[in-house]
Every structure is written in C-alpha cells, then in structure tokens.
Design a protein around this motif. Structure first.
Motif, mmCIF file in Angstrom:
data_model
loop_
_atom_site.group_PDB
_atom_site.id
_atom_site.type_symbol
_atom_site.label_atom_id
_atom_site.label_comp_id
_atom_site.label_asym_id
_atom_site.label_seq_id
_atom_site.Cartn_x
_atom_site.Cartn_y
_atom_site.Cartn_z
ATOM 1 N N LEU A 149 4.133 -26.680 -40.789
ATOM 2 C CA LEU A 149 5.002 -27.364 -41.919
ATOM 3 C C LEU A 149 4.226 -26.119 -43.156
ATOM 4 O O LEU A 149 5.394 -26.243 -44.827
ATOM 5 C CB LEU A 149 4.926 -28.807 -42.344
ATOM 6 N N ALA A 150 3.372 -25.848 -43.489
ATOM 7 C CA ALA A 150 2.824 -25.521 -44.585
ATOM 8 C C ALA A 150 2.495 -24.058 -43.902
ATOM 9 O O ALA A 150 3.168 -23.451 -45.681
ATOM 10 C CB ALA A 150 0.948 -25.708 -44.346
ATOM 11 N N PHE A 153 5.993 -23.359 -46.435
ATOM 12 C CA PHE A 153 6.453 -22.554 -47.332
ATOM 13 C C PHE A 153 5.582 -21.985 -48.251
ATOM 14 O O PHE A 153 5.295 -21.766 -49.810
ATOM 15 C CB PHE A 153 5.929 -24.152 -48.300
ATOM 16 N N ALA A 154 4.659 -20.774 -47.458
ATOM 17 C CA ALA A 154 3.890 -19.985 -48.413
ATOM 18 C C ALA A 154 5.399 -18.800 -48.868
ATOM 19 O O ALA A 154 6.450 -18.498 -48.632
ATOM 20 C CB ALA A 154 3.316 -19.082 -46.858
ATOM 21 N N ASN A 155 4.538 -18.455 -50.065
ATOM 22 C CA ASN A 155 5.339 -17.153 -50.873
ATOM 23 C C ASN A 155 6.695 -17.789 -51.132
ATOM 24 O O ASN A 155 7.800 -17.467 -51.819
ATOM 25 C CB ASN A 155 5.617 -16.490 -50.741
ATOM 26 N N GLY A 157 6.879 -20.520 -53.317
ATOM 27 C CA GLY A 157 6.285 -20.321 -55.783
ATOM 28 C C GLY A 157 6.263 -22.259 -55.588
ATOM 29 O O GLY A 157 5.908 -22.788 -56.675
ATOM 30 N N VAL A 158 6.108 -22.839 -54.844
ATOM 31 C CA VAL A 158 5.017 -24.106 -54.794
ATOM 32 C C VAL A 158 4.023 -24.047 -55.053
ATOM 33 O O VAL A 158 3.206 -23.230 -55.032
ATOM 34 C CB VAL A 158 5.608 -24.782 -53.271
ATOM 35 N N GLU A 159 3.736 -25.147 -56.645
ATOM 36 C CA GLU A 159 2.299 -25.178 -57.271
ATOM 37 C C GLU A 159 1.536 -26.258 -56.603
ATOM 38 O O GLU A 159 0.225 -25.224 -56.298
ATOM 39 C CB GLU A 159 2.775 -25.958 -58.437
ATOM 40 N N ALA A 160 1.407 -26.999 -54.865
ATOM 41 C CA ALA A 160 -0.142 -27.593 -54.443
ATOM 42 C C ALA A 160 1.069 -27.674 -53.370
ATOM 43 O O ALA A 160 2.459 -27.988 -53.017
ATOM 44 C CB ALA A 160 -0.524 -27.631 -55.525
ATOM 45 N N ILE A 161 -0.352 -28.272 -52.176
ATOM 46 C CA ILE A 161 -0.042 -28.580 -51.157
ATOM 47 C C ILE A 161 -1.144 -30.009 -50.965
ATOM 48 O O ILE A 161 -1.994 -29.654 -50.929
ATOM 49 C CB ILE A 161 0.434 -27.486 -49.539
ATOM 50 N N ILE A 162 -0.911 -30.885 -50.963
ATOM 51 C CA ILE A 162 -1.585 -32.217 -50.755
ATOM 52 C C ILE A 162 -1.511 -32.914 -49.160
ATOM 53 O O ILE A 162 -0.637 -33.070 -48.905
ATOM 54 C CB ILE A 162 -0.909 -33.450 -51.745
ATOM 55 N N CYS A 163 -2.137 -32.545 -48.544
ATOM 56 C CA CYS A 163 -2.312 -32.978 -47.260
ATOM 57 C C CYS A 163 -3.585 -34.341 -47.254
ATOM 58 O O CYS A 163 -4.412 -34.616 -47.303
ATOM 59 C CB CYS A 163 -2.644 -31.936 -46.205
ATOM 60 N N THR A 164 -2.790 -34.894 -45.996
ATOM 61 C CA THR A 164 -3.741 -36.429 -45.911
ATOM 62 C C THR A 164 -3.410 -36.717 -44.232
ATOM 63 O O THR A 164 -2.499 -36.326 -44.108
ATOM 64 C CB THR A 164 -2.468 -37.488 -46.832
ATOM 65 N N ASP A 165 -4.576 -36.857 -44.643
ATOM 66 C CA ASP A 165 -5.150 -37.290 -42.511
ATOM 67 C C ASP A 165 -4.795 -38.816 -42.864
ATOM 68 O O ASP A 165 -5.846 -39.623 -42.971
ATOM 69 C CB ASP A 165 -6.785 -36.840 -42.328
ATOM 70 N N ILE A 166 -4.034 -38.776 -42.259
ATOM 71 C CA ILE A 166 -3.560 -40.696 -42.712
ATOM 72 C C ILE A 166 -4.288 -41.924 -41.715
ATOM 73 O O ILE A 166 -4.685 -42.470 -41.994
ATOM 74 C CB ILE A 166 -1.950 -41.115 -41.303
ATOM 75 N N SER A 167 -4.881 -41.202 -40.936
ATOM 76 C CA SER A 167 -5.708 -41.326 -39.757
ATOM 77 C C SER A 167 -7.562 -42.031 -40.848
ATOM 78 O O SER A 167 -8.631 -43.026 -40.519
ATOM 79 C CB SER A 167 -6.788 -41.214 -38.450
ATOM 80 N N LYS A 168 -7.470 -41.214 -42.067
ATOM 81 C CA LYS A 168 -8.738 -41.508 -42.847
ATOM 82 C C LYS A 168 -7.958 -41.556 -44.037
ATOM 83 O O LYS A 168 -9.088 -42.816 -45.297
ATOM 84 C CB LYS A 168 -9.101 -40.454 -42.691
ATOM 85 N N SER A 187 -0.635 -21.689 -45.343
ATOM 86 C CA SER A 187 0.658 -21.473 -46.946
ATOM 87 C C SER A 187 -0.262 -20.595 -47.269
ATOM 88 O O SER A 187 0.720 -20.067 -48.315
ATOM 89 C CB SER A 187 -0.075 -22.959 -47.106
ATOM 90 N N GLY A 188 -1.511 -20.373 -47.685
ATOM 91 C CA GLY A 188 -1.979 -19.524 -48.868
ATOM 92 C C GLY A 188 -2.042 -19.894 -49.511
ATOM 93 O O GLY A 188 -2.080 -19.523 -51.166
#
Length: 235
Positions: A149-150, A153-155, A157-168, A187-188
């Motif tokens: 999924l990440a 969205f490479a290239n 124009g997305v400003e940021a990716i917020i990745c959450t490990d739900i188990s934590k 994603s870069g």
C-alpha cells in the motif's frame, strides 16, 4: 525528526485506546483544547488529532472540539478519522487544519487519494496488524501488505505516511521502528511512526534509525512515562 503529540477524540473527550478497541477508551480530559495548549507550551509544533467516532461512522463527529483546539492554539494540526470525500477535506482546511489523513479510503480507493494529494496537504494513514492493512477504525484486517500500500503512493504527491502497528498501539511496549523503516523505504515518502512509544529510548531509537521522519506520542505523555519537554530537547 518531528514529534507529534496526539489527541484522540471520543464523544468530545480526549481519550486513549488500547490496540484500537473503542471499549478500552480511557478518558484523560473533558477539554481536549487544554491538552493541545499544553503540548504547545512544552515546545510542540504539531498536534496529531484522530476523530475516533468519525473513523467508525465514516463522517466528522467531533467538530466542536476540533474548532476549539484550532481557536485556542497555534499548533499545526494533522487530522484523521472519517474523512471520505473532497467536501470534508475542504471543510477542515477552511477550519484551519493543516494536513488531512486519509486511511480506510486509501485502501478502498487509492486513485481518489492520489487525486486529492495533487490539490491538498494529504497524509496517508496505514494501520497494520502483522504487516497486513487494517481498515474501518481497525475493525477489519484486509489481505493487503502494508508495504504494498505504501508503494502505491510513491511519487503521488502525498506529504506523509503515518504507519501504525496496531498490536503496539496504546500498549507502552516500544515503537516498531523496523516496520516504519520498511514503509519509508517502500514509499520514499516522509514517514511517521505511530503506536507503542513508551519513553525517551523510543524517541532516540526513531531518531537514530535515519528513516523515521516523525513519531507520534500518545499514551506515554498521558501516563507520564515520557517527559515530552525532554524529548523535544533531544531533537
């Protein structure tokens, strides 16, 4: 690296969940704007807000509290939860929100997210359990790998990716730095780690990794296992 202290909104109150379970909500403040003001006093530039009711209902559900936060502090606001269409994005931007997080819609309609990212300040929220993407307020786990999924969205124009490990998430058991690194490399894109931050060692681990652009601090602040002021000084 940025530190983004978090406010999760449920029924107008600032709460924290454990592993994303709504019935695990612990209330920390009846006036979330006061929490945001405290973040500002401690040296934060950002506040990360999640409309939990909105995430489950698919539409904004804590608008009054978000307005109060905007009116009472000068922090940049990153907001997610229940944003499913362009009209909602425009409404929040007019309200003074600085960056919108698109989560479930990024899985179901990635083309829409790419279209929005060309026009607006968009972050993609990727929430995962055992490396697989979770959607709809984490109520469902999909068959898609978070790294795939990440990469989508490479290239874009997305400003940021917020990745959450739900188990934590909300467990004060240490942030998943390797997961964040994998997302950043796939994603870069500037990637923000979320879930599990316990203390100053997690902040140091994220900073030293080199791939983590930002880190979200939630329960560690509320339960006082992390001195936020000290964390900002490290940066």
């Amino acid at each position: 690296m940025d530190i983004l202290p978090a406010i999760d909104l449920k029924d107008g109150k600032a709460v924290r969940l454990s592993k994303g379970l709504m019935d695990s909500a612990k209330i920390y403040s009846d006036e979330p704007w006061q929490v945001a003001k405290r973040f500002e006093e401690l040296g934060s530039k950002w506040v990360h807000i999640v409309d939990l009711n909105g995430a489950f209902e698919g539409k904004p559900a804590n608008l009054e509290q978000i307005k109060k936060i905007r009116e009472n502090c000068n922090l940049k606001i990153e907001l997610g939860g229940g944003i499913r269409d362009e009209k909602t994005i425009q409404m929040y931007l007019e309200l003074g929100v600085d960056r919108l997080i698109l989560g479930s819609i990024a899985v179901k309609n990635p083309e829409f997210v790419k279209e929005m990212a060309k026009k607006y300040p968009i972050a993609v929220g990727i929430d995962a359990l055992n490396g697989m993407v979770a959607v709809e307020g984490w109520a469902e786990v999909s068959t898609m790998k978070a790294t795939d999924l990440a990469q989508e969205f490479a290239n874009a124009g997305v400003e940021a990716i917020i990745c959450t490990d739900i188990s934590k998430d909300g467990m004060l058991c240490g942030v998943n730095v390797e997961f964040t690194k994998d997302i950043a490399i796939s994603s870069g894109i500037y990637t923000i780690a979320s879930g599990g931050v316990k203390d100053i060692n997690d902040i140091k681990a994220c900073k030293e990794n080199g791939h983590v652009g930002g880190v979200i601090v939630g329960k560690a602040f509320y339960e006082e296992t992390l001195d936020l002021e000290e964390a900002f000084k490290i940066l």
